[in-house]
Design a protein around this motif. Structure first.
Motif, mmCIF file in Angstrom:
data_model
loop_
_atom_site.group_PDB
_atom_site.id
_atom_site.type_symbol
_atom_site.label_atom_id
_atom_site.label_comp_id
_atom_site.label_asym_id
_atom_site.label_seq_id
_atom_site.Cartn_x
_atom_site.Cartn_y
_atom_site.Cartn_z
ATOM 1 N N ASP A 97 0.383 -0.711 -0.165
ATOM 2 C CA ASP A 97 -0.036 -0.149 -0.393
ATOM 3 C C ASP A 97 1.153 1.893 0.404
ATOM 4 O O ASP A 97 1.975 1.363 1.315
ATOM 5 C CB ASP A 97 -1.116 -0.030 1.075
ATOM 6 C CG ASP A 97 -1.788 -1.142 1.099
ATOM 7 O OD1 ASP A 97 -2.887 -0.706 0.322
ATOM 8 O OD2 ASP A 97 -1.899 -1.965 2.314
ATOM 9 N N GLY B 192 4.195 -2.019 -10.069
ATOM 10 C CA GLY B 192 2.939 -3.065 -10.279
ATOM 11 C C GLY B 192 3.263 -4.127 -11.668
ATOM 12 O O GLY B 192 2.891 -5.032 -11.700
ATOM 13 N N GLN C 136 5.624 -7.192 -11.639
ATOM 14 C CA GLN C 136 4.096 -8.185 -11.681
ATOM 15 C C GLN C 136 3.628 -8.149 -10.330
ATOM 16 O O GLN C 136 2.908 -9.634 -9.755
ATOM 17 C CB GLN C 136 4.467 -9.492 -12.388
ATOM 18 C CG GLN C 136 4.840 -9.090 -13.521
ATOM 19 C CD GLN C 136 4.841 -10.244 -14.792
ATOM 20 O OE1 GLN C 136 5.117 -11.510 -14.053
ATOM 21 N NE2 GLN C 136 4.392 -10.716 -15.355
ATOM 22 N N GLU C 137 3.644 -7.430 -9.158
ATOM 23 C CA GLU C 137 3.291 -6.543 -8.025
ATOM 24 C C GLU C 137 2.493 -6.776 -7.686
ATOM 25 O O GLU C 137 1.957 -5.971 -8.211
ATOM 26 C CB GLU C 137 4.348 -7.150 -6.841
ATOM 27 C CG GLU C 137 5.878 -8.172 -6.487
ATOM 28 C CD GLU C 137 6.854 -7.408 -7.039
ATOM 29 O OE1 GLU C 137 7.636 -7.955 -6.871
ATOM 30 O OE2 GLU C 137 6.572 -6.316 -7.349
ATOM 31 N N GLU C 138 1.725 -6.864 -6.757
ATOM 32 C CA GLU C 138 0.371 -6.198 -6.062
ATOM 33 C C GLU C 138 1.060 -4.154 -5.788
ATOM 34 O O GLU C 138 1.126 -4.691 -4.872
ATOM 35 C CB GLU C 138 -0.932 -6.879 -5.551
ATOM 36 C CG GLU C 138 -1.771 -6.211 -5.070
ATOM 37 C CD GLU C 138 -2.947 -6.546 -4.750
ATOM 38 O OE1 GLU C 138 -3.903 -5.964 -4.435
ATOM 39 O OE2 GLU C 138 -2.934 -7.874 -4.252
ATOM 40 N N ARG D 223 -0.898 -1.688 -4.651
ATOM 41 C CA ARG D 223 -2.148 -0.479 -4.366
ATOM 42 C C ARG D 223 -1.642 0.878 -4.246
ATOM 43 O O ARG D 223 -1.156 1.389 -2.843
ATOM 44 C CB ARG D 223 -2.849 -1.006 -3.520
ATOM 45 C CG ARG D 223 -3.810 -2.523 -3.642
ATOM 46 C CD ARG D 223 -3.811 -3.077 -2.295
ATOM 47 N NE ARG D 223 -3.431 -2.975 -0.926
ATOM 48 C CZ ARG D 223 -2.264 -4.205 -1.344
ATOM 49 N NH1 ARG D 223 -2.771 -5.424 -1.618
ATOM 50 N NH2 ARG D 223 -1.372 -4.419 -0.150
#
Length: 213
Positions: free
Chosen positions: A2, A27, A31-33, A35
């Motif tokens: 976050d 991301g 390729q990671e999340e 937010r």
């Protein structure tokens, strides 16, 4: 992960957008999340110092934590007077992995009590204002002290964000990100630091900043 980008009236657009472009693309690059949260006192649109308007996605009351906090600079007088930014920073800093600022955003970190006795940097014209709030002034472009990272004026936010990418994901990721955004500065003049600029140019910039204050 976050990422929280702080908004307040009269923030400087590049202070926000530079680090956002670097960090928000992780991301895609890795390729990671990731937010992204735009956090402010309310969900009403917030206007930058040059008219860019950003709509917050959350509020200080709603967002209790973030892995990375980015505080842009700008005309911080309203934010200092309101006290909400500083109060929120005091709340989220203990659990954040990284707390960062660009330009005069470090004055808001100092107002929150996060820079007392710690090395930090800011825009060259506001070093005295930061020192008066307890920070130990550094003239470096990016300063890391523990989990706090401060950047000098405006464009230094890109350097700060790339430094953060390396600390979190490693050198190759930082290099890939730099290439992804094609960050290869080649300015037409060597006047980007107060130590290099002609005296009359420095005086003109100080006068302009004085009209903004």
């Amino acid at each position: 992960m976050d990422l929280a980008f702080v908004l307040y009236p009269e923030f400087t657009a590049l202070d926000l957008v530079g680090p956002l472009d670097v960090l928000g693309h992780q991301g895609l690059v890795g390729q990671e999340e990731v937010r992204v949260h735009f956090v402010a006192a309310t969900r009403e649109p917030v206007r930058s110092d040059v008219g860019l308007t950003v709509t917050p996605s959350t509020t200080f009351d709603e967002l209790a934590r973030a892995d990375v906090v980015v505080v842009p600079g700008g005309d911080v007088r309203q934010a200092l007077a309101g006290g909400q930014v500083s109060a929120w920073l005091r709340e989220v800093h203990p659990t954040a992995t990284w707390t960062t600022s660009v330009c005069t955003g470090s004055i808001l970190l100092a107002d929150a009590g996060l820079l007392a006795g710690r090395p930090a940097t800011t825009h060259w014209a506001f070093r005295d204002a930061l020192a008066q709030r307890g920070a130990v002034i550094s003239t470096d472009r990016v300063v890391r002290d523990g989990k706090v990272i401060t950047a000098a004026g405006v464009s230094a936010g890109i350097d700060m964000a790339l430094t953060l990418v390396e600390l979190i994901w490693g050198e190759r990721r930082a290099q890939a990100t730099q290439l992804f955004i094609e960050y290869d500065p080649q300015p037409p003049h060597d006047a980007g630091a107060v130590e290099k600029a002609p005296a009359e140019v420095v005086d003109g910039v100080l006068a302009a900043l004085g009209r903004m204050a």
